[in-house]
Design an enzyme around this catalytic site. Structure first.
Site, mmCIF file in Angstrom:
data_model
loop_
_atom_site.group_PDB
_atom_site.id
_atom_site.type_symbol
_atom_site.label_atom_id
_atom_site.label_comp_id
_atom_site.label_asym_id
_atom_site.label_seq_id
_atom_site.Cartn_x
_atom_site.Cartn_y
_atom_site.Cartn_z
ATOM 1 N N ARG A 197 4.667 5.628 1.933
ATOM 2 C CA ARG A 197 5.311 6.932 2.135
ATOM 3 C C ARG A 197 4.806 7.945 1.105
ATOM 4 N NH1 ARG A 197 11.594 6.656 0.132
ATOM 5 N NH2 ARG A 197 11.372 5.125 -1.540
ATOM 6 N N ASP B 187 3.359 -4.125 -8.424
ATOM 7 C CA ASP B 187 2.833 -2.916 -7.783
ATOM 8 C C ASP B 187 3.474 -1.655 -8.355
ATOM 9 O OD1 ASP B 187 5.024 -4.241 -6.216
ATOM 10 O OD2 ASP B 187 5.082 -2.300 -5.224
ATOM 11 N N ASP C 164 9.849 4.935 7.708
ATOM 12 C CA ASP C 164 9.621 6.256 8.298
ATOM 13 C C ASP C 164 8.775 7.162 7.407
ATOM 14 O OD1 ASP C 164 11.371 7.006 6.276
ATOM 15 O OD2 ASP C 164 13.005 7.587 7.608
ATOM 16 N N GLY C 165 8.398 6.670 6.211
ATOM 17 C CA GLY C 165 7.545 7.459 5.329
ATOM 18 C C GLY C 165 8.241 8.626 4.656
ATOM 19 N N GLY D 237 0.857 -1.175 0.000
ATOM 20 C CA GLY D 237 0.000 0.000 0.000
ATOM 21 C C GLY D 237 0.897 1.230 0.000
ATOM 22 N N ARG E 75 -2.569 0.503 -10.042
ATOM 23 C CA ARG E 75 -1.509 -0.441 -10.382
ATOM 24 C C ARG E 75 -2.103 -1.815 -10.659
ATOM 25 N NH1 ARG E 75 2.870 1.741 -6.561
ATOM 26 N NH2 ARG E 75 1.944 3.660 -5.801
#
Length: 453
Positions: A94, A253, A126-127, A91, A187
């Protein structure tokens, strides 16, 4: 807000799918926001080029909503095969979809992010995005656009003032948030998630959404969808090859159902026509090597066919999937003729010319960028010896599609090899010198003008 009222056309079509497809999220609160790159050429297409730098930072660094579009960012849900291993825990980890707009041609476009903070799909990440990663993304997308590859475009790069620790590069390192303009963010992995959950209603809804909003067809036929995706992604694979580009991570993806390339991590441009060149240091088996990219994208299209099998008979899906090799061959012929600066004649003769190009490049080890620069709309120059005679003969009778009149042709080839990328980053990292970066973007755009139809 000084938007262009003739060009700014906000949309919210993604909301039609319902909250089972995404999670509302908030952007990180960054300690700084320093504008490093704004793509006014792309912004003009969606009516946003008139924003001041302060307004630009407010929307694309602080993520104040744009008027009339999504009220808050959405992290999209999907699964995917990563190096052929299925992963149901993916998913937007980030990034998020920030806004939807129509461009001047009426296409539905998404503004999506990378490095904008954690989401429910971040897992242990940590995005964030390193500034070096953002610089590399801009360079990749600019180069691909100039070389005729269907690609997302990096819209904005803003440095965010955090020190990031990364295990695969010197740390701490600088941080950034990037915004890309894309023709959708759906995607193959978006369909795989629904199939994994046996959500037939969701598969039908997503099929209709993609056909209606991304292909302009009022239909919900999964076979038609697969046929379109196969066609677009065969073209993408062909354009990668003609550009000498190695994406590096062609997981399902990372394959957009519109056939638009995106998400540039460990990419490389191949210096020579070597099918074994890889971009990702962790691709030990060469799964996504330069010469295996058509095979990889075909395999990803197969995963879409498997997903659509839940709402369609198998035979027509297999027939659509089996069209990939022929469409790729035709597309790669067209792509290489385009880069040669030649007008196509007939398929058999065109294919023979492309085969002569590939043999000459492979056997001589000539640099790809130098070769296409030298032979654009002309024969190989005198410095090309007898090993090029087959190519000279194959080129006989081909008319140039445009003359070599642009000033670009009086200079040197524009390449994007790894040493130059590292030198551009080194100037930024060591001296905060952005001049080589901006000079390179300008040079790439000059090349794009010289090659354009």
């Amino acid at each position: 807000m000084p938007i262009d009222p003739q060009a700014y056309r906000p949309e919210t079509t993604i909301l039609e799918l319902g909250d089972g497809f995404y999670d509302p999220v908030a952007a990180a609160d960054f300690p700084r926001a320093v504008l490093r790159f704004r793509n006014d050429r792309a912004a003009d297409e969606v009516g946003l080029s008139t924003l001041s730098d302060e307004e630009w930072i407010a929307h694309f660094g602080r993520f104040m909503p744009l008027p009339g579009t999504l009220p808050q960012p959405l992290a999209l849900r999907y699964h995917g095969n990563q190096f052929r291993q299925y992963n149901p825990e993916l998913g937007d980890g980030r990034g998020f979809t920030f806004a939807q707009l129509r461009d001047r041609n009426g296409r539905l476009m998404d503004l999506g992010t990378k490095g904008s903070g954690q989401t429910p799909w971040s897992r242990f990440g940590d995005g964030r995005l390193t500034l070096k990663g953002g610089v590399r993304e801009v360079l990749a997308s600019e180069m691909l656009e100039a070389l005729g590859v269907p690609t997302s475009r990096n819209f904005s790069l803003i440095e965010t003032g955090e020190a990031l620790d990364r295990g695969d590069e010197p740390s701490p390192t600088r941080s950034a948030v990037l915004v890309r303009l894309s023709h959708g963010h759906i995607r193959i992995g978006t369909f795989q998630r629904l199939a994994y959950n046996r959500d037939e209603a969701g598969l039908r809804a997503l099929t209709a959404y993609v056909l209606r909003h991304l292909y302009g067809e009022d239909a919900d036929d999964p076979v038609r969808l697969l046929d379109l995706v196969v066609d677009r992604n065969a073209t993408l694979a062909a354009r990668y090859m003609a550009a000498g580009f190695v994406h590096g991570v062609l997981n399902s993806d990372n394959i957009n159902v519109t056939g638009e390339s995106f998400d540039y991590g460990p990419w490389r441009f191949a210096p020579t026509w070597d099918p074994a060149i890889v971009a990702a240091y962790f691709d030990h088996a060469g799964l996504y090597a330069f010469g295996r990219q058509p095979e990889a994208i075909h395999w990803d299209a197969m995963q879409l066919a498997v997903s659509l099998r839940q709402i369609s008979d198998a035979e027509p899906l297999i027939a659509a999937l089996d069209r990939f090799p022929d469409r790729y061959q035709r597309a790669v012929t067209s792509a290489i003729l385009w880069r040669l600066g030649r007008t196509p004649r007939d398929h058999e003769r065109d294919r023979a010319l492309v085969q002569a190009v590939e043999r000459a490049l492979r056997t001589t080890g000539t640099e790809i960028a130098r070769f296409f620069f030298d032979v654009f709309a002309t024969d190989p120059p005198a410095g090309y010896g007898t090993e090029w005679e087959e190519l000279r003969a194959a080129l006989s009778g081909y008319a140039p599609r445009k003359p070599r009149e642009h000033p670009f042709w009086s200079d040197e080839p524009c390449a994007m090899l790894i040493d130059e990328v590292e030198a551009i980053w080194s100037a930024i990292d060591r001296d905060d010198d952005w001049a080589p970066f901006h000079h390179k973007v300008h040079a790439i755009r000059q090349m794009g003008q010289a090659l354009a139809d």
